[in-house]
Design a protein around this motif. Structure first.
Motif, short mmCIF file in Angstrom:
data_model
loop_
_atom_site.label_atom_id
_atom_site.label_comp_id
_atom_site.label_asym_id
_atom_site.label_seq_id
_atom_site.Cartn_x
_atom_site.Cartn_y
_atom_site.Cartn_z
N TRP A 46 -12.20 -13.81 -0.02
CA TRP A 46 -11.13 -13.06 -0.70
C TRP A 46 -9.88 -13.94 -0.87
CZ3 TRP A 46 -10.50 -7.67 -2.11
CH2 TRP A 46 -11.68 -6.93 -2.02
N ARG B 160 1.89 -11.27 -4.67
CA ARG B 160 0.53 -10.76 -4.46
C ARG B 160 0.29 -10.62 -2.95
NH1 ARG B 160 -4.59 -12.93 -7.72
NH2 ARG B 160 -3.54 -11.56 -9.20
N GLY C 211 -7.70 -4.96 0.51
CA GLY C 211 -7.16 -4.56 -0.79
C GLY C 211 -6.08 -5.54 -1.24
N ARG D 73 -10.48 -16.34 -3.65
CA ARG D 73 -10.56 -15.70 -4.95
C ARG D 73 -9.19 -15.27 -5.47
NH1 ARG D 73 -14.73 -12.69 -3.36
NH2 ARG D 73 -13.80 -10.62 -3.25
N HIS D 74 -8.30 -14.85 -4.55
CA HIS D 74 -7.05 -14.23 -5.02
C HIS D 74 -5.77 -14.99 -4.66
CE1 HIS D 74 -9.30 -10.87 -6.44
NE2 HIS D 74 -9.79 -10.60 -5.26
N PRO E 92 -9.61 5.35 -4.16
CA PRO E 92 -10.48 4.25 -3.73
C PRO E 92 -11.36 4.68 -2.57
CG PRO E 92 -8.13 3.64 -3.61
CD PRO E 92 -8.18 5.09 -3.89
N VAL F 285 -5.54 -5.34 -7.81
CA VAL F 285 -6.30 -6.53 -8.19
C VAL F 285 -7.78 -6.35 -7.79
CG1 VAL F 285 -6.52 -9.03 -7.90
CG2 VAL F 285 -4.24 -7.96 -7.92
N GLU F 286 -8.01 -6.02 -6.53
CA GLU F 286 -9.40 -5.77 -6.07
C GLU F 286 -9.33 -5.03 -4.74
OE1 GLU F 286 -11.92 -9.28 -5.50
OE2 GLU F 286 -13.64 -8.04 -4.92
N PHE F 287 -10.31 -4.19 -4.49
CA PHE F 287 -10.43 -3.61 -3.16
C PHE F 287 -11.89 -3.54 -2.75
CE2 PHE F 287 -10.56 0.21 -5.86
CZ PHE F 287 -11.65 0.88 -5.35
N GLY F 288 -12.13 -3.51 -1.45
CA GLY F 288 -13.49 -3.45 -0.96
C GLY F 288 -13.51 -3.36 0.55
#
Lengths: 175, 175
Positions: free
Chosen positions: B56, B2, B16, B59-60, B137, B29-32
């Motif tokens: 982040w 990851r 990301g 969380r990951h 994205p 998994v997630e982006f922002g």
């Protein structure tokens, strides 16, 4: 007012602590340099600088932190590392709720020597005189950090007084 | 593996997270984006970016962090802020003992599109395809962060395998 000044850098990060008030003699508390090995990964070097700064903040509990403002046009080869180091020290100070002030090299030179174009030797000579040291602080990065701290004692307090005066004035105007 | 990718910036910091292994489909998994107000003090902005990144990382729990390597010749106006933000995120990752890798924009473009001179739209299109997303994205900083993470999944694992092979070879040579 106790100010911790930082001349940021990856290889040598100058740190200097000064106590002072406008119109009274300044006093030097401690100066030194955080060094990191050039062959280490940049992330490890930044972490080492942060750890060293944390130790100084613990030891001296300054009222404010003054950091040299980095410009991209100077020393292109090293400027990115210098900017990264300055980012890490600013975040570390902000994490403790300390005010962080940026001063340009010319502002610092003008504050301690009267000329924004003074050379390093002249800055070191004035730092030595203003702090009543027996010899110029070595290395130059430490002398620069002390000069930054002195600059902030004078400029920072002047700015605060000006703000207070403006505030008082505007308060008087609005009944 | 990851990977959390970061496209550093003071105003918008793209983040990301991608899961992947060489030779198998990647998954997003997630982006922002971490945004900070331009009128805040730079130290407060850096602290906000650090806090967002910490959330982040909590969380990951990525295995590695990949950061865009900043060059001083590009975007001189914003490059210092970008370098400061990159310093803060690298130190935060190193504080957790995470490996931090730097990839240049050309390396990232070459990894995801096959060309080091691909434009932003091409990179976003390939990120969309490789991660099987419904749409590109947004904003572009988040797409760039995902591209960095993908680049690291591929380059990082290839580099690790190469190192392992070299190590095995040299071990065999010295009995």
């Amino acid at each position: 007012m106790r100010v911790l000044g930082i001349d940021p850098g990856l290889t040598r990060c100058g740190i200097g602590v000064v106590d002072g008030t406008i119109g009274r003699p300044l006093s030097m508390v401690e100066f030194g340099v955080a060094r990191t090995p050039a062959d280490a990964h940049v992330s490890a070097r930044l972490l080492a600088i942060e750890a060293e700064l944390e130790a100084w903040l613990d030891r001296h509990s300054p009222d404010a932190v003054a950091v040299e403002r980095v410009f991209s046009q100077h020393n292109v080869r090293t400027v990115m590392g210098t900017a990264q180091a300055s980012g890490v020290v600013m975040a570390a100070a902000a994490r403790r709720g300390l005010p962080v002030a940026l001063h340009t090299p010319s502002e610092v030179k003008a504050a301690v020597t009267g000329s924004g174009r003074a050379d390093k030797a002249q800055v070191a000579a004035m730092v030595t005189r203003l702090l009543r040291l027996g010899a110029p602080p070595k290395p130059a990065d430490a002398a620069d950090a002390l000069a930054l701290a002195i600059c902030h004692v004078w400029r920072g307090q002047a700015a605060s007084r000006l703000e207070a005066a403006v505030l008082a004035q505007s308060t008087r105007r609005t009944p």
